[in-house]
Design an enzyme around this catalytic site. Structure first.
Site, PDB file in Angstrom:
ATOM      1  CE1 TYR A 153      -4.432  -0.527  -0.020  1.00  0.00           C
ATOM      2  CE2 TYR A 153      -3.623  -2.574   0.909  1.00  0.00           C
ATOM      3  CZ  TYR A 153      -4.623  -1.857   0.299  1.00  0.00           C
ATOM      4  OH  TYR A 153      -5.806  -2.435  -0.010  1.00  0.00           O
ATOM      5  CE  LYS A 154       4.979   1.375   4.983  1.00  0.00           C
ATOM      6  NZ  LYS A 154       5.985   0.497   5.521  1.00  0.00           N
ATOM      7  CB  SER A 155       4.474   1.350  -3.758  1.00  0.00           C
ATOM      8  OG  SER A 155       3.783   0.139  -3.819  1.00  0.00           O
TER       9      SER A 155
END
Lengths: 580, 618
Positions: free
Chosen positions: B36-38
């Site tokens: 999700y961070k990316s």
């Protein structure tokens, strides 16, 4: 003369569980082993490779098997039977021992071709003596002698019957590795055009005689060529795991029960060992300590003690403290192993692509329970006739998580069983919908394109019928050893004996094993060319352009890390890009 | 700030999934999902019509459209909590009498839930809007009033822009049973269309979940210009019928609420220079209980863990580069660099490489290793013609599967996949029940197949088989893959829910994996006995030795929890006086605390005992 005091321990030995093998490698280092046709590897080098690969395999298997090494035709003599002019130029290089890397290094550095010759039958007798002396009073499952020779020394066949008798009495088995095939011999040899010498022909006859006397039916199958052996031994053999039985009772309601035993039949095999972290300088594991600290989410990252932390779980936006004790008290519990039928459904209702879990169980009746056998057979055959499956609740053990699974009937020539595979829970499924591929007018392929793909499929069929109508599969994945482990062991071995050398390139056989078979690759060239013409190649849609399209359509994230690759885009797609 | 913290926390289990027996270094992150961070978070806004029409009950006691919608919202909330707990959700009503939004600048728009993670409280809130009582609550708090969809959409667009996190997928679902919300007010219609197109331009996908209305719901009157265009032309014809049933509505919502995420985007290489770009998706994967998190005892806030490597002798911190990897064989240490360990696993670049084709019957049922993947051409390409289509079509026509070598990421060793074509299927309501594309079935290597000693046992006679067929016949049912909930997960989340909401006891779960023994016995009647007589001798006990005999009643009752016994105050005081509170279990103590309104800060047993003692010795 050969010793005649072998004791027959064969029967006792076979009874012993987890017993080990004692094996003597008997390598001909005589001068004829260095002879070869120009451009060919001398038999000595081939035989040495066989031994290296074999020992390597034994080292990595880490079992209790013991190994000895006897060289004959060597310049020196070192064996118990040597007296006067008997048993000369035969050297026991290594007594029976569990093989290790030192042995591998010795073979690599110290085993060289000699300038003498020795009778391979004499060498065999020395090996028998070695086996007999060193296994005395210990239990072995198998005693084996591996003879690697070109049979190019004159041998006296007069002792042959006595030797065979002693081998049989001692329960010693034999394997031969030769530079030429056992059945292709005679005066018209296929190998390298070089005819067998008179000694070799005679030796081959004697080899056949020994092997056939030990095992009339399959004796000759234990005679190999060097090149075959190298190929086969290149594959690191996995260590067979003893299948673990899972005894349980299949239940249908409260009043019908069938005793069963389940076994893992298919499961992703993993290497037994994993990497541990060591200090780069000392290579010591103990020099490194892993430390876990807990800290608050403040700017200072304040450290807190582990004792000051409690366990919790996230429930959406909530963080719920939930201690281990409470959790154990409140969690879902099962009361024991279970294989309970919930009901039966059509096989067609079960979607293969929805299988979950990481294993397949085969379920039999216990092998000594014929009543259970009949009852289970009744269920298996009924399901098979009706094309149905049992949907079951499976619990491995008390407090194990319950699974839902399908038990399929499986009827083979030699056995019947249920095949159990786990099915998904509602929470495991993602129901994505995708735009239609077929009901899309823009997207309908032309007859031309379809027939091009059709011929491609024809040319790339991996299952074909030979002229006798027997179907042959050119690419059986379940016959390929897991390449990950083959490569791992290749590198481990290389590094073990060459600590400072870079890793070796991939074994060519492994690369080949993972590729489209050559016959198919050749066959599909033309259809592929035709297909290419039907879908003209267009230059890349570059990352930048993709970004534009992202702005345009705005609903997806595209083009991560890809650029300058060639894709097949139709002209209509390209037009769209241009508009964008 | 809370949001920021959550980013650090463990990721949703679906995304965090990796294989059970992953080794120590975490090298084997095979089918792990997306980060999700990316990619950012998914967000979903429910924009629900709260006009009078929504509260009219259907025929035959069918729930009202409003009630159906609330049930749907609730199930999305709970399923988000379980399977994608990083997604943001909002609930907004329009056509209300009251207004509630920041600065109250939008009239007749009521933000019930801001765009945020759903939690226990929100689930409870939505529960409160269900049924007859819920309608009453809605009437009292929001009421039904004027409709201005344009204002509502504008308000929603502010919800999105107020979020500081990166949002990857933005969806807005309108639930209504009115096809002309403004009753012919063309100015308001125009305003709504403008706002809708503004929203769409910022990347929000607008869906219409239209509900049954007497006389039929005519999408073309107004909503066709509001909703986002379908993903492809063919879909235009689909899903234009309004939903009359809760089940249909849930199915439709479920199909849309989740953004399809691929775990890999690769080239399917048919031959030299012949590539098709495809996405690899996961459609079935075991959902697991998420990992526990550590909280600081004083404030119940999550703590972060930091792992550090020290040199034992010098005590100095070690960098990853100060370490090497080792395996020991036959007493010898074999040393490699971390990079070497990784690069050993590299065989080829990521991709799917076609080896050839095999007839479908060559695919063995028992060749199963792990959940299959789904292969679909990159969506951007669907609008055009790619060679995926003829490839897919012909595999299907010829009834063959394509054998491919699959390398998911750099340094992941190859696996072979059988690509099995799946034709599209739709149900009566035109909802897609099977998506078109390839299922990628993982095939086992030689090492993965175990050799078994198969027992030699007699087989059943025809009469025995026939009797079993009767039994099978009696117990037939229609299996549906989404019909069984995971009791372990459900119990876990009910427990958390109960703790979060201070409920006395978790809601009861129905364990659908338990056989309904009474029903089975009843259906079988004398058949079980008849089969036993045919296969077992009189003195044979099929349940002997290997499995302890279970009482049928127990088996039928399942693992239902014992009802909680409430303690009387006298009883509790007795315990306190004798000082044997310690003999009670923590849940009992907790219940006692709740019962007597004792506030506790921690969950340790001693804390509970102390708090109770303090309260009752006052």
């Amino acid at each position: 003369s050969p010793p005649d005091s072998f004791k027959s321990e064969g029967k006792e030995i076979k009874m012993a569980r987890s017993a080990k093998t004692a094996l003597v490698l008997c390598l001909d280092v005589g001068f004829s082993m260095s002879n070869s046709a120009p451009g060919q590897e001398p038999p000595f080098q081939q035989a040495k490779k066989v031994i290296q690969k074999f020992v390597q395999r034994q080292v990595f298997a880490e079992n209790k098997d013991e190994l000895g090494l006897v060289l004959f035709g060597s310049d020196n003599t070192k064996n118990n039977l040597a007296k006067d002019d008997q048993y000369q130029n035969i050297s026991v290089h290594r007594q029976l021992m569990i093989p290790n890397f030192e042995l591998l290094e010795e073979i690599q550095n110290d085993v060289h071709p000699g300038s003498q010759q020795a009778d391979w039958l004499d060498a065999l007798v020395v090996c028998m003596d070695l086996l007999q002396n060193e296994t005395l009073g210990k239990k072995y499952e198998r005693l084996n002698i591996v003879m690697l020779t070109d049979l190019n020394t004159p041998s006296s066949p007069d002792q042959l019957d006595i030797i065979i008798g002693n081998l049989k009495r001692a329960g010693i088995t034999l394997q031969f590795f030769l530079p030429f095939p056992v059945d292709g011999g005679g005066s018209n040899p296929p190998h390298g055009g070089k005819a067998l010498s008179r000694e070799q022909q005679q030796g081959l006859e004697m080899t056949k005689q020994v092997m056939m006397s030990l095992d009339e039916e399959d004796g000759l199958e234990e005679v190999y060529t060097f090149s075959d052996a190298i190929e086969k031994l290149s594959v690191f053999k996995r260590v067979e795991k003893r299948p673990m039985a899972w005894p349980c009772t299949l239940t249908i309601g409260s009043s019908l029960a069938i005793k069963i035993v389940g076994y893992k039949a298919v499961c992703e095999e993993r290497p037994r060992k994993s990497w541990s972290v060591v200090d780069a300088q000392t290579h010591q594991k103990d020099d490194i300590k892993r430390d876990v600290v807990y800290c608050l989410n403040d700017d200072e990252e304040t450290e807190v003690q582990k004792d000051d932390t409690i366990q919790g779980y996230r429930y959406g936006s909530d963080i719920v403290p939930f201690s281990k004790v409470d959790q154990d008290q409140m969690k879902y519990k099962t009361d024991g192993k279970s294989f309970a039928v919930l009901g039966f459904t059509k096989q067609s209702m079960i979607n293969r692509h929805q299988f979950v879990g990481t294993q397949v169980l085969k379920v039999f009746a216990p092998k000594d329970d014929e009543h259970a056998g009949v009852a289970l057979s009744g269920l298996i055959r009924a399901l098979d006739d009706l094309k149905m499956v049992a949907v079951v609740r499976y619990v491995y053990a008390r407090n194990g998580n319950p699974q839902l699974g399908a038990a399929f009937p499986c009827i083979k020539e030699k056995y019947e069983c249920l095949v159990y595979i786990q099915l998904p829970f509602m929470e495991d499924l993602r129901q994505y919908s995708f735009p239609s591929l077929e009901n899309n007018k823009k997207y309908t392929p032309s007859e031309d394109q379809l027939s091009a793909v059709d011929s491609l499929i024809d040319s790339m069929m991996l299952v074909e019928e030979d002229k006798d109508g027997v179907k042959k599969d050119l690419f059986k994945v379940n016959h390929i050893p897991n390449p990950q482990y083959q490569r791992l062991f290749q590198c481990l071995h290389h590094r073990a004996v060459n600590p400072s050398a870079p890793l070796p390139p991939m074994d060519p056989w492994l690369t080949t094993a993972l590729q489209r078979p050559l016959a198919v690759a050749t066959r599909c060239q033309a259809p592929l060319e035709i297909l290419k013409k039907k879908f003209p190649l267009k230059e890349v849609v570059k990352k930048k352009e993709l970004k534009t399209s992202k702005e345009l359509f705005g609903n997806s994230c595209l083009g991560t890390g890809r650029s300058n690759q060639i894709y097949l885009y139709s002209p209509s797609y390209i037009t769209m890009q241009v508009k964008a | 700030p809370e949001m920021a913290r959550l980013v650090h926390a463990s990721m949703a289990q679906w995304n965090d999934y990796h294989h059970e027996d992953e080794d120590v270094d975490g090298e084997e992150r095979d089918e792990s999902g997306v980060d999700y961070k990316s990619t950012g978070r998914d967000s979903l806004v429910f924009l629900v019509d709260a006009s009078k029409e929504m509260f009219i009950m259907g025929e035959d006691e069918e729930p009202s459209p409003f009630d159906m919608t609330m049930q749907c919202v609730r199930s999305v909330y709970t399923s988000k909590i379980i399977s994608s707990d990083k997604d943001l959700v909002a609930l907004v009503f329009y056509g209300t009498e009251q207004s509630k939004n920041p600065r109250n600048s939008f009239k007749h728009v009521y933000i019930y839930h801001d765009l945020d993670l759903p939690g226990a409280r929100r689930v409870q809130d939505v529960d409160g809007l269900r049924g007859e009582k819920g309608a009453q609550v809605a009437g009292e708090t929001m009421g039904s009033g004027n409709t201005n969809l344009g204002e509502a959409l504008w308000c929603c667009s502010n919800l999105y822009s107020d979020i500081k996190l990166r949002l990857s997928h933005k969806r807005l679902m309108i639930f209504t049973c009115r096809d002309t919300p403004h009753g012919g007010d063309s100015e308001r219609d125009r305003q709504a269309r403008t706002k809708a197109s503004d929203l769409k331009e910022t990347g929000v996908v607008i869906d219409l979940m239209h509900l049954m209305k007497p006389g039929g719901f005519d999408v073309s009157l107004f909503f066709c210009d509001v909703v986002s265009p379908p993903e492809d032309e063919a879909e235009l014809g689909l899903q234009m019928e309004p939903c009359g049933k809760l089940e249909d509505l849930q199915k439709r919502v479920r199909a849309k609420e989740m953004k399809k995420r691929s775990v890999a985007r690769l080239n399917l290489c048919l031959g030299e220079g012949m590539n098709v770009a495809v996405g690899v998706y996961i459609t079935a994967l075991q959902a697991r209980k998420p990992n526990a998190i550590k909280l600081y005892r004083d404030n119940n806030e999550p703590v972060r863990t930091k792992t550090r490597l020290y040199h034992t002798q010098t005590g100095s911190l070690l960098l990853p580069s100060d370490t090497k990897r080792v395996q020991v064989y036959a007493g010898r240490q074999i040393v490699m660099e971390k990079d070497e360990v990784d690069v050993i696993k590299k065989f080829s670049d990521p991709g799917l490489e076609l080896i050839g084709f095999k007839p479908m019957e060559r695919l063995k049922l028992h060749h199963h290793l792990r959940s299959a993947v789904f292969i679909y051409p990159e969506e951007e390409m669907v609008t055009g013609v790619s060679n995926f289509n003829p490839f897919f079509t012909m595999c299907s026509v010829r009834n063959v599967f394509a054998l491919c070598k699959y390398t998911r990421i750099r340094n992941s060793p190859p696996r072979f996949l059988a690509l099995v074509p799946q034709k599209e299927e739709v149900d009566d309501g035109q909802a897609q029940i099977a998506a078109p594309g390839f299922h990628g079935i993982f095939l086992p290597y030689a090492d993965d197949i175990r050799t078994l000693d198969t027992p030699q046992l007699p087989t059943a006679s025809e009469s025995q088989v026939d009797k079993m067929k009767e039994i099978v016949h009696k117990l037939r049912f229609k299996y549906r893959s989404d019909a069984f909930e995971n009791p372990v997960l459900q119990q876990h989340y009910r427990n958390l829910e109960a703790l979060a909401l201070d409920l006395m006891a978790p809601e009861h779960i129905e364990d659908l994996t338990m056989p309904n023994v009474n029903m089975i016995d009843q259906r079988l009647g004398s058949l079980a006995q008849e089969f036993r007589d045919l296969v077992y001798p009189a003195d044979y006990n099929p349940e002997g030795k290997t499995a302890p005999k279970r009482k049928p009643a127990e088996a039928a009752g399942g693992t239902e929890k014992k009802p909680k016994v409430e303690m009387s105050e006298d009883e509790l005081r007795g315990h306190v006086q004798k000082g044997n509170l310690g003999k009670l279990t923590v849940p009992v103590l907790k219940d006692a605390c709740k019962q007597f309104g004792v506030k506790v800060t921690g969950t340790k047993k001693q804390e509970l005992i102390d708090a109770l003692t303090a309260q009752l010795t006052k």
